[in-house]
Design an enzyme around this catalytic site. Structure first.
Site, PDB file in Angstrom:
ATOM      1  N   ARG A 113       3.505 -29.079  -6.794  1.00 27.27           N
ATOM      2  CA  ARG A 113       3.681 -29.791  -8.202  1.00 27.27           C
ATOM      3  C   ARG A 113       2.403 -30.255  -8.637  1.00 27.27           C
ATOM      4  NH1 ARG A 113       8.574 -31.261  -5.838  1.00 27.27           N
ATOM      5  NH2 ARG A 113       7.763 -33.238  -5.540  1.00 27.27           N
ATOM      6  N   LYS A 154      -9.536  -1.277   6.862  1.00 25.89           N
ATOM      7  CA  LYS A 154      -8.793  -0.198   7.494  1.00 25.89           C
ATOM      8  C   LYS A 154      -7.421  -0.560   7.852  1.00 25.89           C
ATOM      9  CE  LYS A 154      -8.882   3.083  11.735  1.00 25.89           C
ATOM     10  NZ  LYS A 154      -9.619   3.333  12.721  1.00 25.89           N
ATOM     11  N   ASP A 190       0.818  -1.349   0.047  1.00 24.45           N
ATOM     12  CA  ASP A 190      -0.083   0.035   0.034  1.00 24.45           C
ATOM     13  C   ASP A 190       0.740   1.257  -0.134  1.00 24.45           C
ATOM     14  OD1 ASP A 190      -2.501  -1.738   0.210  1.00 24.45           O
ATOM     15  OD2 ASP A 190      -1.606  -1.952   2.390  1.00 24.45           O
ATOM     16  N   GLU A 191       2.075   1.314  -0.448  1.00 20.95           N
ATOM     17  CA  GLU A 191       3.039   2.328  -0.446  1.00 20.95           C
ATOM     18  C   GLU A 191       2.553   3.493  -1.737  1.00 20.95           C
ATOM     19  OE1 GLU A 191       5.185  -1.407   0.450  1.00 20.95           O
ATOM     20  OE2 GLU A 191       3.965  -0.699  -1.286  1.00 20.95           O
ATOM     21  N   THR A 211       2.828 -12.718   2.819  1.00 23.75           N
ATOM     22  CA  THR A 211       2.276 -13.286   1.722  1.00 23.75           C
ATOM     23  C   THR A 211       2.973 -14.459   1.105  1.00 23.75           C
ATOM     24  OG1 THR A 211       1.180 -12.491  -0.356  1.00 23.75           O
ATOM     25  CG2 THR A 211       3.414 -12.046  -0.231  1.00 23.75           C
ATOM     26  N   HIS A 232      -3.664  -1.560  -7.033  1.00 26.00           N
ATOM     27  CA  HIS A 232      -2.848  -0.506  -7.323  1.00 26.00           C
ATOM     28  C   HIS A 232      -3.699   0.693  -7.910  1.00 26.00           C
ATOM     29  CE1 HIS A 232       0.908  -3.374  -8.093  1.00 26.00           C
ATOM     30  NE2 HIS A 232       0.554  -3.194  -6.876  1.00 26.00           N
ATOM     31  N   THR A 250      -7.842  -3.321  -2.325  1.00 26.22           N
ATOM     32  CA  THR A 250      -8.247  -4.806  -2.564  1.00 26.22           C
ATOM     33  C   THR A 250      -9.388  -5.099  -1.584  1.00 26.22           C
ATOM     34  OG1 THR A 250      -6.265  -5.029  -3.431  1.00 26.22           O
ATOM     35  CG2 THR A 250      -7.659  -6.948  -2.833  1.00 26.22           C
ATOM     36  N   LYS A 284       2.197   2.330  -5.164  1.00 27.37           N
ATOM     37  CA  LYS A 284       3.186   1.693  -6.564  1.00 27.37           C
ATOM     38  C   LYS A 284       2.517   2.056  -7.695  1.00 27.37           C
ATOM     39  CE  LYS A 284       3.175  -2.321  -4.681  1.00 27.37           C
ATOM     40  NZ  LYS A 284       2.996  -1.895  -3.231  1.00 27.37           N
ATOM     41  N   GLY A 285       1.182   1.714  -7.665  1.00 29.15           N
ATOM     42  CA  GLY A 285       0.377   2.290  -8.966  1.00 29.15           C
ATOM     43  C   GLY A 285       0.627   3.471  -9.595  1.00 29.15           C
ATOM     44  N   ALA A 298      -3.379  -7.847  -5.057  1.00 29.93           N
ATOM     45  CA  ALA A 298      -2.658  -6.302  -5.297  1.00 29.93           C
ATOM     46  C   ALA A 298      -3.724  -5.487  -5.210  1.00 29.93           C
ATOM     47  CB  ALA A 298      -1.468  -6.549  -6.200  1.00 29.93           C
TER      48      ALA A 298
END
Length: 432
Positions: A144, A305, A14-15, A240, A42, A301, A17-18, A40
């Site tokens: 796999r 809060k 949540d910095e 994640t 963005h 997303t 980036k988008g 994600a």
């Protein structure tokens, strides 16, 4: 030779980036997602219009950019179709500009059912996942047994593989968690409905990117989540399920690390976190509420809060070490407007009074440390929308300089608002 740039988060996601990817794609020809999934969120704001992307790379809003989803991304066909439809209804061409690796693991309904069932069973110890099946899909990949995009192109083989893996997961759902089984026919039909659409977008991503690199075309790699959520380097187990750090580019897109020229670390002027897990500088007070309200700290997303706190230079130095960050983009500086004083975490003190400048390796280690703060004066002037560094209050300039000193990395870009134009570019990654 053109520059290849990685844009990644350095905190718990949540910095911003988008916005930064969208800002910088005016000089990129490719934008590549290399890990994560539709967990994600963005957010891009262009001329006041807000767009939230979860899976498709943020470069899709630039007409001259080809977008790629690499093999490290777990792909939900349903989420992809919804996002494509949303963009196409707004007049954004997607299908001819989006390319997908056939090695992408698929997120199918049973992954979502497992994700939700597990979080429910954990109760108060829930990790705080988005409930979108990301973790279970990565588990199947490592075990796999996962189905991939390429499997969709042979219906008979896909059905056989699906039956085998669904039998395993339905047993877990019904016998262990006491939940309903996922229907085989419904899952199969849903997957087959999108097979031809996906097939038309499939390329050999490694070869595509290698040719672009050799042709001198600039490539941008768009990270999701943040460094402190990395499966290996984050606050395990509250992380994640993918490598959110720079190493994920090589494994998740098949692009050699020696071809990378610049790593841009996106960092908020304070810290936030969604969900459970350690957060040493968290503020449960009026200042924390100020950051949450003014910063509109709700997940793009999940809508949840976000927890808020002071800037953590200890965690940031670890992000620099892991990612070989070339420069920072400092976001949401304007959220600090009006605060009389600011705190920066410069160390962690253990029970014996020893101050450390490195973070614990696991979540339970944070229970044994407390943050050590350095205080700086705040500012009352408005920084929102400022586009020149000289237009910032002196206290804001001093704050930025101190962050540079503590991390050893220059702040090359400062974001002063959500729109792509509300930005101070001190040094472009393409000119560094």
């Amino acid at each position: 030779m053109a520059k290849n740039v990685v844009v990644l988060g350095t905190q718990w996601g949540d910095e911003g980036k988008g916005k930064v990817v969208d800002l910088l794609t005016d000089r990129a020809k490719y934008v590549v997602r290399y890990q994560g999934g539709h967990n994600a969120g963005h957010t891009l704001v262009i001329d006041g219009e807000k767009t939230v992307l979860h899976l498709i790379p943020s470069g899709i809003l630039r007409d001259n950019v080809t977008c790629i989803i690499g093999n490290g991304v777990v792909l939900s066909p349903d989420a992809l179709m919804k996002e494509m439809t949303m963009l196409e209804e707004r007049g954004v061409p997607v299908r001819e500009r989006l390319k997908i690796s056939e090695a992408c693991p698929l997120i199918l309904p049973y992954h979502i059912a497992l994700d939700v069932a597990r979080e429910k069973a954990r109760g108060a110890k829930a990790i705080g996942t988005t409930g979108r099946g990301i973790g279970p899909a990565y588990e199947d990949k490592v075990a796999r047994r996962g189905l991939r995009v390429g499997d969709l192109f042979n219906a008979e083989d896909f059905a056989a593989k699906l039956k085998e893996v669904l039998d395993v997961h339905n047993f877990t759902l019904t016998q262990y968690y006491g939940e309903e089984a996922v229907d085989f026919e419904e899952t199969l039909n849903g997957a087959m409905e999108v097979a031809d659409i996906l097939k038309a977008m499939v390329v050999d991503v490694t070869d595509e990117l290698d040719k672009a690199h050799k042709a001198g075309l600039p490539i941008m790699f768009e990270g999701a989540q943040g460094t402190l959520l990395d499966i290996d380097h984050g606050t395990y187990p509250y992380v994640t399920s993918s490598n959110t750090t720079v190493g994920g580019v090589a494994t998740g897109a098949g692009f050699g690390p020696l071809k990378l020229d610049y790593v841009l670390g996106i960092v908020k002027a304070y810290t936030t976190r969604v969900g459970s897990g350690p957060f040493p500088t968290e503020l449960d007070c009026e200042v924390g509420q100020h950051l949450g309200v003014k910063g509109h700290e709700f997940g793009a997303t999940t809508g949840r809060k976000r927890r808020t706190g002071w800037f953590d230079a200890v965690a940031m130095k670890r992000a620099v070490q892991i990612n070989s960050i070339t420069g920072f983009c400092l976001t949401k500086l304007d959220v600090l407007d009006g605060l009389e004083s600011l705190q920066i975490c410069v160390g962690y003190k253990d029970a014996d009074g020893n101050v450390k400048d490195v973070p614990p390796m696991a979540a339970d280690g944070y229970d044994k440390v407390t943050p050590v703060y350095e205080e700086m004066p705040g500012w009352t002037d408005n920084t929102f929308g400022v586009t020149e560094f000289e237009g910032l209050p002196q206290a804001a300039k001093n704050y930025i300089k101190r962050l540079e000193e503590l991390t050893g990395v220059p702040v090359d870009i400062v974001s002063t608002g959500p729109d792509r134009n509300e930005t101070i570019v001190l040094r472009s990654p393409y000119d560094a």
